[in-house]
Motif scaffolding. Structure first.
Motif, PDB file in Angstrom:
ATOM      1  N   GLN A  29       0.678  -0.841  -0.224  1.00 24.29           N
ATOM      2  CA  GLN A  29      -0.684  -0.113   0.119  1.00 24.29           C
ATOM      3  C   GLN A  29       0.655   1.590   0.088  1.00 24.29           C
ATOM      4  O   GLN A  29       1.831   1.683   0.292  1.00 24.29           O
ATOM      5  CB  GLN A  29      -1.153  -0.019   0.934  1.00 24.29           C
ATOM      6  CG  GLN A  29      -1.961  -1.286   0.692  1.00 24.29           C
ATOM      7  CD  GLN A  29      -2.669  -0.751  -0.075  1.00 24.29           C
ATOM      8  OE1 GLN A  29      -3.362   0.058  -0.654  1.00 24.29           O
ATOM      9  NE2 GLN A  29      -3.030  -2.673  -0.898  1.00 24.29           N
ATOM     10  N   SER A  32       0.796   6.533   4.000  1.00 25.62           N
ATOM     11  CA  SER A  32      -0.603   7.076   4.414  1.00 25.62           C
ATOM     12  C   SER A  32      -0.280   7.411   5.343  1.00 25.62           C
ATOM     13  O   SER A  32       0.832   7.726   5.718  1.00 25.62           O
ATOM     14  CB  SER A  32      -0.850   6.182   4.501  1.00 25.62           C
ATOM     15  OG  SER A  32      -0.529   4.971   5.267  1.00 25.62           O
ATOM     16  N   ASP A 221       4.671   2.431  -3.806  1.00 23.77           N
ATOM     17  CA  ASP A 221       3.512   2.395  -2.892  1.00 23.77           C
ATOM     18  C   ASP A 221       4.275   4.045  -2.747  1.00 23.77           C
ATOM     19  O   ASP A 221       4.232   4.649  -1.069  1.00 23.77           O
ATOM     20  CB  ASP A 221       4.620   1.429  -2.091  1.00 23.77           C
ATOM     21  CG  ASP A 221       5.525   1.320  -1.897  1.00 23.77           C
ATOM     22  OD1 ASP A 221       6.764   1.619  -3.123  1.00 23.77           O
ATOM     23  OD2 ASP A 221       6.258   0.375  -1.054  1.00 23.77           O
ATOM     24  N   LYS A 265      -4.250   1.283  -6.427  1.00 30.10           N
ATOM     25  CA  LYS A 265      -3.653   2.318  -4.976  1.00 30.10           C
ATOM     26  C   LYS A 265      -4.138   3.776  -5.595  1.00 30.10           C
ATOM     27  O   LYS A 265      -4.362   4.054  -6.022  1.00 30.10           O
ATOM     28  CB  LYS A 265      -2.144   2.318  -4.911  1.00 30.10           C
ATOM     29  CG  LYS A 265      -1.410   1.307  -5.659  1.00 30.10           C
ATOM     30  CD  LYS A 265       0.205   1.348  -5.326  1.00 30.10           C
ATOM     31  CE  LYS A 265       0.671  -0.127  -5.152  1.00 30.10           C
ATOM     32  NZ  LYS A 265       0.839  -0.918  -5.907  1.00 30.10           N
TER      33      LYS A 265
END
Length: 408
Positions: A29, A32, A221, A265
């Motif tokens: 991922q 974030s 990512d 994504k």
């Protein structure tokens, strides 16, 4: 025979491990906000603060810049962050040579720029060669872009990709979206109208560019997407009003989100705050652009420490936007070393980094003029001292559980 079987087994296990690692990386991922403290990042399963001293954003679009050499230098110095422009802004060669260096990466030599759009068969581009055909993409640019981001990722470096920057009269004169430089009859506007919803045909091609960049970067990512750097900065820049720029930026945010809706994504979106609207608040004459409270934008960007021209400094944002629960980023400081005046330049550089990061900042990018085309690792310039000081800051922050930090 048993030894041979054991060796074959070991080979198969190693191969399987590599395949699993590659697959895991593909499924990773994107960086974030940290779920326990959204003022910081979560990157590859670890709490993260981004700290760097980086080049002037032209690494991919300047064919004379050896970006792998540059990224190697960042990684060796302990930096984990850099920024790029993705093709919609560059400057005349030697424009900023007194601030950066005669070989500033964003001041691209004629014929040495690598841009997203393909060329037509019609001569007449302002910077030499054929005009652009905006219905065609330039495969070499996207090869460089993906190689750059992929190589950065292998070094643990996060790339903030700025899609746009406010135009200047000079930069607009040779922009592919200027009607003088393309065969598509697009861009019959002034430089201050580039980031305004004014010409539908221009907006169509701007959207197409954003979608293409977002699509090409979706697999990675280690990417943060910034919509536009310096949207209303004054003086020689566009001077687009805050109201017009805000509507245009909002449209571009939606374009990014809509594009990623059908992709694997979802990346963080960043946007710089400028202006303020009132002289007492440090607002410039062009008004305010402020997406800090907008739910679509989790990364709040400031430039410089407090206030400079129409900029809203990142320390000011820590003081006035921290309670919004977002990452606050300082993505440009005074240019090292020319912007720090006289005396202890390293000390001045170190102080602003420590003040901001210990104060709750999640990303710090010192703009550094020592990285140049031809000396991409800034060897022989003393840049290793700068990187070492920032590495000490990062090591200090990582020596305790900084995610538990709260503003006093």
């Amino acid at each position: 025979m048993i030894s041979l079987l054991k060796n074959r087994s070991a080979v198969f296990e190693c191969a399987a491990s590599i395949l699993i690692s590659v697959h895991a990386l593909a499924l990773a991922q994107p960086i974030s906000q940290h779920p326990s403290n959204p003022h910081y990042f979560l990157f590859r399963g670890k709490p993260t603060i981004l700290i760097t001293s980086a080049e002037h954003y032209g690494a991919v679009l300047n064919l004379d810049f050896d970006y792998r050499k540059y990224l190697d230098a960042l990684a060796a110095g302990g930096a984990n962050y850099t920024r790029i422009y993705t093709g919609a802004f560059f400057e005349p060669q030697h424009k900023n040579h007194k601030i950066f260096n005669i070989n500033d990466s964003l001041g691209v030599a004629d014929g040495r720029h690598c841009l997203p759009w393909g060329r037509s068969s019609e001569p007449g581009y302002t910077k030499g060669g054929n005009k652009f055909d905006l219905d065609r993409w330039n495969p070499e640019f996207f090869r460089r872009l993906k190689d750059y981001v992929g190589y950065a990722g292998s070094k643990g470096i996060v790339v903030e990709a700025a899609l746009y920057n406010a135009q200047k009269p000079s930069s607009w004169s040779f922009h592919p979206l200027n009607i003088a430089n393309n065969v598509n009859d697009v861009g019959n506007v002034g430089f201050a109208d580039f980031q305004a919803i004014q010409e539908p045909k221009l907006l169509k091609y701007q959207d197409a560019y954003v979608r293409k960049i977002v699509q090409e970067l979706n697999e990675f990512d280690n990417v943060i997407i910034e919509i536009i750097d310096e949207p209303t900065i004054g003086k020689s820049y566009a001077g687009t009003t805050g109201e017009r720029a805000t509507a245009w930026i909002s449209h571009m945010i939606d374009t990014v989100i809509d594009t990623e809706a059908s992709l694997p994504k979802r990346h963080l979106i960043a946007q710089q705050v400028e202006g303020g609207g009132k002289p007492a608040e440090g607002g410039g004459k062009y008004g305010a652009v402020d997406f800090s409270a907008n739910a679509r934008v989790p990364v709040i960007v400031g430039q410089y420490i407090w206030q400079n021209d129409n900029q809203v400094g990142a320390m000011k944002l820590l003081d006035r936007r921290y309670d919004l629960g977002k990452v606050i980023e300082l993505n440009e400081t005074q240019v090292y070393p020319t912007g720090y005046g006289k005396g202890d330049l390293v000390g001045a550089s170190r102080v602003e980094a420590w003040e901001f990061v210990v104060g709750g900042g999640g990303a710090f990018n010192q703009l550094n003029g020592l990285y140049t085309a031809g000396n991409e690792d800034a060897s022989g310039t003393g840049n290793d001292v700068i990187l070492r000081q920032l590495k000490l800051l990062r090591e200090f922050m990582y020596s305790f559980d900084f995610v538990r930090m709260r503003r006093d």
